[in-house]
Write a protein that holds these residues in place. Sequence first.
Motif, PDB file in Angstrom:
ATOM      1  N   GLU A 247       0.835  -1.204   0.000  1.00 14.83           N
ATOM      2  CA  GLU A 247       0.000   0.000   0.000  1.00 14.83           C
ATOM      3  C   GLU A 247       0.871   1.256   0.000  1.00 14.83           C
ATOM      4  O   GLU A 247       0.566   2.221  -0.688  1.00 14.83           O
ATOM      5  CB  GLU A 247      -0.943  -0.015   1.209  1.00 14.83           C
ATOM      6  N   ALA A 248       1.954   1.226   0.771  1.00 18.91           N
ATOM      7  CA  ALA A 248       2.866   2.380   0.819  1.00 18.91           C
ATOM      8  C   ALA A 248       3.542   2.589  -0.525  1.00 18.91           C
ATOM      9  O   ALA A 248       3.696   3.725  -0.984  1.00 18.91           O
ATOM     10  CB  ALA A 248       3.907   2.186   1.921  1.00 18.91           C
ATOM     11  N   ASP A 249       3.938   1.486  -1.174  1.00 14.91           N
ATOM     12  CA  ASP A 249       4.551   1.578  -2.522  1.00 14.91           C
ATOM     13  C   ASP A 249       3.561   2.176  -3.511  1.00 14.91           C
ATOM     14  O   ASP A 249       3.939   3.005  -4.351  1.00 14.91           O
ATOM     15  CB  ASP A 249       5.013   0.204  -2.998  1.00 14.91           C
ATOM     16  N   ALA A 250       2.305   1.750  -3.428  1.00 16.91           N
ATOM     17  CA  ALA A 250       1.292   2.246  -4.359  1.00 16.91           C
ATOM     18  C   ALA A 250       1.009   3.730  -4.136  1.00 16.91           C
ATOM     19  O   ALA A 250       0.754   4.475  -5.084  1.00 16.91           O
ATOM     20  CB  ALA A 250       0.001   1.439  -4.199  1.00 16.91           C
ATOM     21  N   ALA A 251       1.057   4.155  -2.872  1.00 18.87           N
ATOM     22  CA  ALA A 251       0.781   5.560  -2.546  1.00 18.87           C
ATOM     23  C   ALA A 251       1.984   6.459  -2.844  1.00 18.87           C
ATOM     24  O   ALA A 251       1.822   7.655  -3.077  1.00 18.87           O
ATOM     25  CB  ALA A 251       0.397   5.693  -1.080  1.00 18.87           C
ATOM     26  N   GLY A 252       3.187   5.879  -2.806  1.00 22.08           N
ATOM     27  CA  GLY A 252       4.377   6.714  -2.888  1.00 22.08           C
ATOM     28  C   GLY A 252       4.974   6.767  -4.223  1.00 22.08           C
ATOM     29  O   GLY A 252       5.610   7.538  -4.739  1.00 22.08           O
TER      30      GLY A 252
END
Length: 176
Positions: A171-176
């Motif tokens: 999720e962090a990779d997708a948001a960042g």
Amino acid sequence: MGTNGEHRVGQTPPESAVTEPLAEIIDPENFTPRLLALLSNALVWRESHELRRRFGLGTNDWRVISAIAIRPGVSATFVSGFLGLNKAVVSKSVSTLVGRGLVVLSDGPRGSRPMYLTAGGAQMHEDMLPISMRGQEIILADLSPQEIGRLNTLLRRMLEKTRELRVLESEADAAG
């Protein structure tokens, strides 16, 4: 460097090389993930070597046979998730097992076709099972039944935490 990690006599490291151990390092004799990985690697190597020697099949093939034995009619997609193996690895094993007459596929879209062991596959499972169970015996040999229950509970909890962490990192990779 030599095989023991020391510089070979007469060799000069490059000018930019760090030649002293760092101040903050992992203690390799007490770093639990390293110890678990070494144990897992040793058990998988032993199992794989013996399965290849005796049956001409590897650990991934055994895992697929075992998953189908547990849940006849599973799909390759399910097996991939159940075993935590890449779909391509499962597909290769399924092809090998079908080619050897150990697994049969029902009709359906690729990846979702129900898979079953043949009579030969069921016999292969029976023949391979003691090799895999030997790894279980090695791990549990010095533990009481209560310790085994506690260990398995802790391992399941740790696996769940790693799955949760993987979701959060994705999720962090997708948001960042």
